[in-house]
Design a protein around this motif. Structure first.
Motif, PDB file in Angstrom:
ATOM      1  N   ARG A   1     157.757  26.944  22.421  1.00 33.83           N
ATOM      2  CA  ARG A   1     159.122  26.488  22.631  1.00 33.83           C
ATOM      3  C   ARG A   1     159.288  25.019  22.229  1.00 33.83           C
ATOM      4  O   ARG A   1     160.319  24.632  21.674  1.00 33.83           O
ATOM      5  CB  ARG A   1     159.501  26.680  24.103  1.00 33.83           C
ATOM      6  CG  ARG A   1     160.889  26.184  24.474  1.00 33.83           C
ATOM      7  CD  ARG A   1     161.989  26.930  23.721  1.00 33.83           C
ATOM      8  NE  ARG A   1     161.988  28.337  24.025  1.00 33.83           N
ATOM      9  CZ  ARG A   1     162.598  28.893  25.060  1.00 33.83           C
ATOM     10  NH1 ARG A   1     163.290  28.131  25.880  1.00 33.83           N
ATOM     11  NH2 ARG A   1     162.549  30.193  25.266  1.00 33.83           N
ATOM     12  N   ARG A   2     158.298  24.186  22.496  1.00 30.17           N
ATOM     13  CA  ARG A   2     158.424  22.753  22.244  1.00 30.17           C
ATOM     14  C   ARG A   2     158.239  22.405  20.766  1.00 30.17           C
ATOM     15  O   ARG A   2     158.802  21.409  20.295  1.00 30.17           O
ATOM     16  CB  ARG A   2     157.402  21.984  23.082  1.00 30.17           C
ATOM     17  CG  ARG A   2     157.638  20.477  23.102  1.00 30.17           C
ATOM     18  CD  ARG A   2     158.936  20.111  23.818  1.00 30.17           C
ATOM     19  NE  ARG A   2     158.929  20.585  25.194  1.00 30.17           N
ATOM     20  CZ  ARG A   2     158.431  19.904  26.212  1.00 30.17           C
ATOM     21  NH1 ARG A   2     157.906  18.713  26.002  1.00 30.17           N
ATOM     22  NH2 ARG A   2     158.490  20.409  27.433  1.00 30.17           N
TER      23      ARG A   2
ATOM     24  N   ASP B   1     158.639  22.392  16.690  1.00 27.35           N
ATOM     25  CA  ASP B   1     159.838  22.519  15.859  1.00 27.35           C
ATOM     26  C   ASP B   1     160.034  23.964  15.416  1.00 27.35           C
ATOM     27  O   ASP B   1     161.163  24.444  15.323  1.00 27.35           O
ATOM     28  CB  ASP B   1     159.731  21.603  14.636  1.00 27.35           C
ATOM     29  CG  ASP B   1     159.723  20.131  15.026  1.00 27.35           C
ATOM     30  OD1 ASP B   1     160.784  19.612  15.404  1.00 27.35           O
ATOM     31  OD2 ASP B   1     158.647  19.514  14.979  1.00 27.35           O
TER      32      ASP B   1
ATOM     33  N   ASP C   1     160.936  24.558  28.151  1.00 26.55           N
ATOM     34  CA  ASP C   1     162.183  23.793  28.114  1.00 26.55           C
ATOM     35  C   ASP C   1     163.245  24.636  27.424  1.00 26.55           C
ATOM     36  O   ASP C   1     163.101  25.007  26.260  1.00 26.55           O
ATOM     37  CB  ASP C   1     161.958  22.482  27.360  1.00 26.55           C
ATOM     38  CG  ASP C   1     163.160  21.559  27.449  1.00 26.55           C
ATOM     39  OD1 ASP C   1     164.174  21.975  28.031  1.00 26.55           O
ATOM     40  OD2 ASP C   1     163.066  20.436  26.935  1.00 26.55           O
TER      41      ASP C   1
ATOM     42  N   ARG D   1     154.584  15.387  17.113  1.00 26.73           N
ATOM     43  CA  ARG D   1     156.018  15.139  16.953  1.00 26.73           C
ATOM     44  C   ARG D   1     156.340  13.649  17.125  1.00 26.73           C
ATOM     45  O   ARG D   1     157.214  13.116  16.441  1.00 26.73           O
ATOM     46  CB  ARG D   1     156.804  15.973  17.961  1.00 26.73           C
ATOM     47  CG  ARG D   1     156.713  17.467  17.737  1.00 26.73           C
ATOM     48  CD  ARG D   1     157.698  18.209  18.598  1.00 26.73           C
ATOM     49  NE  ARG D   1     159.068  17.903  18.199  1.00 26.73           N
ATOM     50  CZ  ARG D   1     160.138  18.247  18.909  1.00 26.73           C
ATOM     51  NH1 ARG D   1     159.999  18.888  20.056  1.00 26.73           N
ATOM     52  NH2 ARG D   1     161.342  17.938  18.482  1.00 26.73           N
TER      53      ARG D   1
ATOM     54  N   LEU E   1     150.664  21.703  24.831  1.00 27.42           N
ATOM     55  CA  LEU E   1     151.953  21.013  24.795  1.00 27.42           C
ATOM     56  C   LEU E   1     151.767  19.544  24.425  1.00 27.42           C
ATOM     57  O   LEU E   1     152.523  18.983  23.629  1.00 27.42           O
ATOM     58  CB  LEU E   1     152.621  21.140  26.161  1.00 27.42           C
ATOM     59  CG  LEU E   1     154.141  21.061  26.234  1.00 27.42           C
ATOM     60  CD1 LEU E   1     154.773  22.135  25.386  1.00 27.42           C
ATOM     61  CD2 LEU E   1     154.593  21.202  27.686  1.00 27.42           C
TER      62      LEU E   1
ATOM     63  N   GLU F   1     153.306  17.544  21.203  1.00 23.05           N
ATOM     64  CA  GLU F   1     154.127  16.355  21.428  1.00 23.05           C
ATOM     65  C   GLU F   1     153.555  15.142  20.698  1.00 23.05           C
ATOM     66  O   GLU F   1     154.307  14.290  20.204  1.00 23.05           O
ATOM     67  CB  GLU F   1     154.239  16.070  22.928  1.00 23.05           C
ATOM     68  CG  GLU F   1     155.125  17.044  23.684  1.00 23.05           C
ATOM     69  CD  GLU F   1     156.599  16.841  23.373  1.00 23.05           C
ATOM     70  OE1 GLU F   1     156.939  16.071  22.453  1.00 23.05           O
ATOM     71  OE2 GLU F   1     157.428  17.475  24.035  1.00 23.05           O
TER      72      GLU F   1
ATOM     73  N   PRO G   1     154.941  27.672  26.339  1.00 27.70           N
ATOM     74  CA  PRO G   1     155.488  26.301  26.343  1.00 27.70           C
ATOM     75  C   PRO G   1     155.337  25.584  25.007  1.00 27.70           C
ATOM     76  O   PRO G   1     156.273  24.922  24.552  1.00 27.70           O
ATOM     77  CB  PRO G   1     154.683  25.616  27.455  1.00 27.70           C
ATOM     78  CG  PRO G   1     154.252  26.725  28.355  1.00 27.70           C
ATOM     79  CD  PRO G   1     153.998  27.893  27.457  1.00 27.70           C
TER      80      PRO G   1
ATOM     81  N   ARG H   1     167.484  23.376  23.295  1.00 29.38           N
ATOM     82  CA  ARG H   1     167.177  23.495  21.880  1.00 29.38           C
ATOM     83  C   ARG H   1     167.648  22.238  21.166  1.00 29.38           C
ATOM     84  O   ARG H   1     168.826  21.899  21.198  1.00 29.38           O
ATOM     85  CB  ARG H   1     167.876  24.717  21.282  1.00 29.38           C
ATOM     86  CG  ARG H   1     167.329  26.049  21.765  1.00 29.38           C
ATOM     87  CD  ARG H   1     165.984  26.340  21.147  1.00 29.38           C
ATOM     88  NE  ARG H   1     165.550  27.706  21.440  1.00 29.38           N
ATOM     89  CZ  ARG H   1     164.402  28.221  21.030  1.00 29.38           C
ATOM     90  NH1 ARG H   1     163.562  27.478  20.340  1.00 29.38           N
ATOM     91  NH2 ARG H   1     164.079  29.457  21.330  1.00 29.38           N
ATOM     92  N   GLU H   2     166.723  21.542  20.535  1.00 31.47           N
ATOM     93  CA  GLU H   2     167.088  20.342  19.800  1.00 31.47           C
ATOM     94  C   GLU H   2     167.611  20.723  18.420  1.00 31.47           C
ATOM     95  O   GLU H   2     167.239  21.757  17.871  1.00 31.47           O
ATOM     96  CB  GLU H   2     165.873  19.421  19.665  1.00 31.47           C
ATOM     97  CG  GLU H   2     165.355  18.891  20.990  1.00 31.47           C
ATOM     98  CD  GLU H   2     164.199  17.925  20.791  1.00 31.47           C
ATOM     99  OE1 GLU H   2     163.864  17.665  19.619  1.00 31.47           O
ATOM    100  OE2 GLU H   2     163.652  17.449  21.789  1.00 31.47           O
TER     101      GLU H   2
END
Length: 713
Positions: A461-462, A464, A49, A441, A434, A438, A458, A52-53
């Motif tokens: 990237r996901r 934090d 993804d 999180r 992943l 998740e 992946p 960027r959060e």
């Protein structure tokens, strides 16, 4: 060589031909089974993804900014209205209200945050951690879960074949590293010719089904060693083949050239190559995970032989070995695609490779637990191997929940109700990594994920915070990560977390200091007129105080060292406000003390018929500088000399505002005598003592003095 791509009917298939430059051209055919998003790499890329959060710090500062803007605007309007009610000029009150708004908002916060993050990144680089995104420095301090790979992260990543099992003979291989020095031992003695034959056959197949190479040691450098170019596991297989008198790579390439390959991937868990053996003969070589090779659909061996091999593989995995099954077969045709040759093969045996845990792996995980960080192991290895390594480094707990090992198949089948209750995962694929990240999180944890392979991209990237191995990691992993470890040591992550906590503590310390000072200035302007001080401070005086306290001194606070107990307290909750956890109580108490001391000094000066406004100006500034020194976690440390120097510089500039003639009309100040200066400077010890008291007034167990918190365990 020039390449030609010829289209064929299938939409994702093409024939690639390469024309050699030899006199007798050799035509090579390669089948491209999928391209783009339909390929294995494409599927992994689709999981990356690009969005960027915001980091936890960015979210907290944004929330604080909204609240601070609303409160400041309301108070400044109130000061403006009260001034007009008392009959003060409109222009004077407008400038005063604007000056108060400037003073109340810690406008040097961006500079403090940037300096703190930059210094944190610099310190991390000195400790072998390269930061790719500056906001990630602070996020490290919030980490409550560390998900880590096994090979190369918790283990040495320098594999060596120690045990070879065949249906006819079992042998141990001597030697260390990638040096081809050693021999096969059967029952503690060198293997005889008839015992060496099945070992040589098995290891020759592993040398053929192999993409690694070994670089010999440089004789001119006495301390040089053999090194691996390629996958460490495949390099260890080449070294083992050399120990059992197998033909060398050059001879194998000449006598049995490779003509086809089905590479290893995380779904098939095996690799198959085809080799020309002369005439129309084709040798099929396969190696892979025992559960992927010891399959009746792949092997022709009888069920009891396969059962014996499975028992041996489980026994070796339980001892912490990484186990591979090896098989081969002969054909008279070239299958297309290569995967159609993965049947009707004969089992040659098992290879057990050791990859010992790093010396500091257990201590690193213990440090994580002491800091309130939950370690989670996610590996693609056999469950028994994962269990053995996890037990060795103290990762598995004693209870039934934390002591179990869950496989990727269990996750895919939905047999695990709560992924966050598991501490060791084995045989996982990229999507499951992943899913695990998740799940944590979603529970509210701040996750850090370590990895080195393309499959880890992946999840890196996901998470934090994505942490990639710099020495042996792939470019995909490094590009997806926020932090790159140049030494591939997990202990470096713990050091980076400590730096992250230092950064966050300094930002919170500055906010307590800066907002307490701003609140005190507003309270002085509100309460002063009620006590007989008509206009306590002029606009220029407010701005001068703000410049000296929030500017020089405030920025210097961003370089404060980490408190002694930074890694012995739990991480802060991700939903905690940046001035939560006791910080706002400290802020209000300090504001009250500074306000009371300053107004007291002003009233005393007024009673003695001194220049009370100048006394109040110096008192307010002195009290805030005392608070700046009192909030230090290490009072006499030499690690940040900039803070005491900035306080000294601010004090000199405060004196200049009173005693430099050309500044007097600008700031509307008057020079003070010994009595007035003494009254004002007495506020500095009051601010210092108040700051030392409030450091332990709330959450006394918090060594940073910025508010304790409890995180996930």
């Amino acid at each position: 060589s020039p390449l030609t791509i010829r289209k064929i009917p299938s939409p994702h298939t093409a024939i690639i031909t390469a024309q050699g430059e030899r006199r007798n051209p050799l035509l090579k055919h390669g089948l491209v089974a999928a391209t783009g998003a339909a390929s294995a790499l494409g599927r992994i890329a689709a999981l990356l993804d690009e969005r960027r959060e915001p980091t936890p710090l960015q979210r907290r500062l944004a929330a604080l900014g909204r609240v601070l803007a609303a409160v400041t605007l309301a108070l400044c309007v109130l000061v403006f209205a009260l001034g007009l009610v008392r009959g003060l000029p409109l222009g004077t009150m407008a400038v005063t209200a604007i000056s108060l708004a400037v003073a109340a908002v810690p406008e040097s916060l961006p500079a403090v945050v940037t300096l703190a993050l930059a210094l944190g990144a610099r310190r991390m680089a000195a400790r072998h951690a390269l930061v790719r995104r500056l906001p990630a420095v602070e996020t490290l301090g919030s980490v409550s879960v560390l998900a880590t790979d096994k090979t190369g992260t918790l283990t040495e990543g320098r594999m060596v074949v120690q045990h070879v099992w065949t249906p006819r003979v079992t042998a141990e291989l001597s030697g260390v590293g990638y040096e081809p020095d050693g021999e096969a031992l059967v029952a503690g003695r060198p293997a005889e010719a008839d015992e060496l034959e099945p070992l040589t056959e098995l290891l020759t197949v592993t040398a053929l089904c192999n993409d690694a190479t070994l670089r010999p040691a440089d004789d001119r450098r006495p301390d040089d060693r053999w090194t691996a170019l390629g996958d460490p596991m495949e390099a260890a297989l080449l070294a083992a083949a050399a120990k059992t008198r197998c033909p060398g790579p050059a001879e194998l390439a000449a006598t049995r050239p490779r003509i086809g390959e089905a590479p290893f991937d995380s779904l098939r868990r095996r690799m198959t190559t085809l080799h020309r053996t002369g005439g129309d003969g084709v040798l099929v070589c396969m190696k892979g995970a025992p559960e992927a090779v010891l399959d009746p659909a792949v092997l022709l061996d009888p069920p009891d032989a396969l059962a014996a091999a499975r028992r041996e593989a489980a026994r070796l995995a339980a001892r912490g070995y990484r186990v591979l099954a090896v098989a081969s077969g002969a054909r008279n045709d070239i299958p297309s695609p290569v995967t159609t040759a993965e049947s009707g093969l004969a089992l040659l045996g098992l290879v057990a490779l050791s990859d010992p845990p790093k010396p500091h792996a257990a201590a690193t995980l213990a440090s994580c637990r002491a800091a309130g960080i939950t370690p989670v192991l996610i590996t693609g290895d056999h469950p028994a191997t994962a269990r053995a390594v996890a037990s060795h480094i103290g990762l598995l707990g004693d209870d039934e929940t934390e002591g179990r090992v869950v496989t990727g198949a269990d996750v895919a089948a939905g047999r695990v109700a709560d992924l966050t209750s598991v501490r060791v995962f084995a045989r996982t694929d990229p999507q499951q990594k992943l899913d695990i990240v998740e799940a944590w999180r979603a529970r509210g944890a701040v996750t850090a994920m370590t990895g080195d392979g393309v499959n880890d991209g992946p999840a890196l990237r996901r998470a934090d915070i994505g942490v990639a191995m710099g020495a042996r990691g792939t470019e995909v992993a490094r590009q997806a990560a926020d932090l790159v470890l140049t030494d591939d040591e997990p202990s470096t992550v713990v050091a980076a977390v400590e730096e992250g906590r230092r950064v966050y503590d300094n930002i919170r310390r500055f906010l307590v200091y800066g907002m307490a000072g701003g609140a005190a200035e507003i309270l002085v302007m509100l309460i002063g007129p009620l006590l007989g001080l008509p206009l306590p401070l002029r606009a220029g005086q407010i701005l001068w105080i703000n410049l000296l306290t929030h500017g020089l001194t405030g920025v210097a606070m961003g370089a404060e060292p980490a408190p002694p107990g930074a890694m012995h307290r739990p991480p802060r909750p991700p939903d905690q406000h940046i001035i939560g956890g006791g910080a706002w109580q400290r802020l209000l108490l300090l504001a009250a003390v500074v306000t009371a001391a300053s107004l007291g000094a002003g009233l005393a000066a007024q009673a003695l018929d001194l220049a009370w406004q100048s006394v109040l100006f110096l008192a307010l500034l002195s009290a805030q500088l005392g608070v700046a020194l009192g909030l230090r976690s290490r009072l006499l440390t030499k690690e940040n000399p900039f803070l005491p120097l900035s306080v000294l510089a601010s004090a000199l500039l405060a004196a200049a505002a009173l005693y430099v003639p050309f500044l007097n009309p600008i700031l509307e100040t008057e020079p003070l005598g010994w009595a007035g200066a003494g009254i004002a400077l007495a506020c500095a010890p009051a601010g210092f003592v108040a700051a030392r008291v409030v450091r332990t007034a709330f959450h006394p167990g918090d060594p940073a003095g910025t508010g304790g918190s409890s995180g996930l365990r």
